[in-house]
Write a protein that holds these residues in place. Structure first.
Motif, PDB file in Angstrom:
ATOM      1  N   SER A  83      45.314  44.585  47.656  1.00  0.00           N
ATOM      2  CA  SER A  83      45.189  45.577  46.588  1.00  0.00           C
ATOM      3  C   SER A  83      44.770  44.922  45.278  1.00  0.00           C
ATOM      4  CB  SER A  83      46.508  46.320  46.412  1.00  0.00           C
ATOM      5  OG  SER A  83      46.413  47.265  45.384  1.00  0.00           O
ATOM      6  N   HIS A  86      41.154  44.070  45.488  1.00  0.00           N
ATOM      7  CA  HIS A  86      40.354  45.297  45.394  1.00  0.00           C
ATOM      8  C   HIS A  86      40.207  45.713  43.922  1.00  0.00           C
ATOM      9  CE1 HIS A  86      39.791  49.739  45.555  1.00  0.00           C
ATOM     10  NE2 HIS A  86      38.864  49.359  46.409  1.00  0.00           N
ATOM     11  N   LYS A  87      41.307  45.711  43.183  1.00  0.00           N
ATOM     12  CA  LYS A  87      41.262  46.062  41.762  1.00  0.00           C
ATOM     13  C   LYS A  87      40.379  45.104  40.985  1.00  0.00           C
ATOM     14  CE  LYS A  87      45.752  48.264  41.553  1.00  0.00           C
ATOM     15  NZ  LYS A  87      47.148  48.152  41.114  1.00  0.00           N
ATOM     16  N   TYR A  88      40.484  43.816  41.280  1.00  0.00           N
ATOM     17  CA  TYR A  88      39.681  42.808  40.599  1.00  0.00           C
ATOM     18  C   TYR A  88      38.186  43.064  40.813  1.00  0.00           C
ATOM     19  CZ  TYR A  88      37.517  38.352  39.448  1.00  0.00           C
ATOM     20  OH  TYR A  88      36.709  37.378  38.923  1.00  0.00           O
ATOM     21  N   GLN A  90      36.725  45.833  41.666  1.00  0.00           N
ATOM     22  CA  GLN A  90      36.298  47.095  41.063  1.00  0.00           C
ATOM     23  C   GLN A  90      35.941  46.915  39.589  1.00  0.00           C
ATOM     24  OE1 GLN A  90      39.512  49.860  41.869  1.00  0.00           O
ATOM     25  NE2 GLN A  90      38.185  50.987  43.260  1.00  0.00           N
ATOM     26  N   GLN A  91      36.617  45.990  38.934  1.00  0.00           N
ATOM     27  CA  GLN A  91      36.387  45.742  37.504  1.00  0.00           C
ATOM     28  C   GLN A  91      35.131  44.924  37.259  1.00  0.00           C
ATOM     29  OE1 GLN A  91      39.999  43.896  36.230  1.00  0.00           O
ATOM     30  NE2 GLN A  91      41.141  45.803  36.199  1.00  0.00           N
ATOM     31  N   SER A  92      34.705  44.192  38.263  1.00  0.00           N
ATOM     32  CA  SER A  92      33.529  43.303  38.108  1.00  0.00           C
ATOM     33  C   SER A  92      32.236  44.065  38.031  1.00  0.00           C
ATOM     34  CB  SER A  92      33.457  42.318  39.283  1.00  0.00           C
ATOM     35  OG  SER A  92      34.574  41.500  39.296  1.00  0.00           O
TER      36      SER A  92
END
Length: 92
Positions: A83, A86-88, A90-92
């Motif tokens: 998770s 995944h968050k990391y 998405q921010q890229s």
């Protein structure tokens, strides 16, 4: 098998490969967890020998307080790490 079924099988296989080297095949000791982390997640431990990180991780994962990480505790770790990745991304 589907990709997800294959991934699930791989997680089970990784746990089984490292558990039991020091005793119980149903759980990871601190030493087994450290070896797993060094081999399977080498970027997670900064120096690869950071004992405090492994101690803290074991304490955080060990929900039942038996000083070991069983499969359910391990899967919570894998899910949380996935998770976070995944968050990391998405921010890229």
């Amino acid at each position: 098998m589907t990709e997800l079924e294959t991934a699930m099988g791989m997680i089970i296989d990784v746990f089984a490969r490292y558990s039991g080297a020091e005793g119980n095949k149903q759980s990871l000791t601190k030493g087994e967890l450290k070896v797993l982390m060094e081999k399977e997640l080498p970027g997670f431990l900064q120096s690869g020998r950071d004992r405090n990180t492994v101690d803290k991780l074991l304490k955080d994962l060990d929900a039942n307080g038996d000083a070991k990480v069983d499969f359910n505790e391990f899967i919570v770790f894998v899910a949380a790490l996935t998770s976070a990745c995944h968050k990391y991304f998405q921010q890229s």
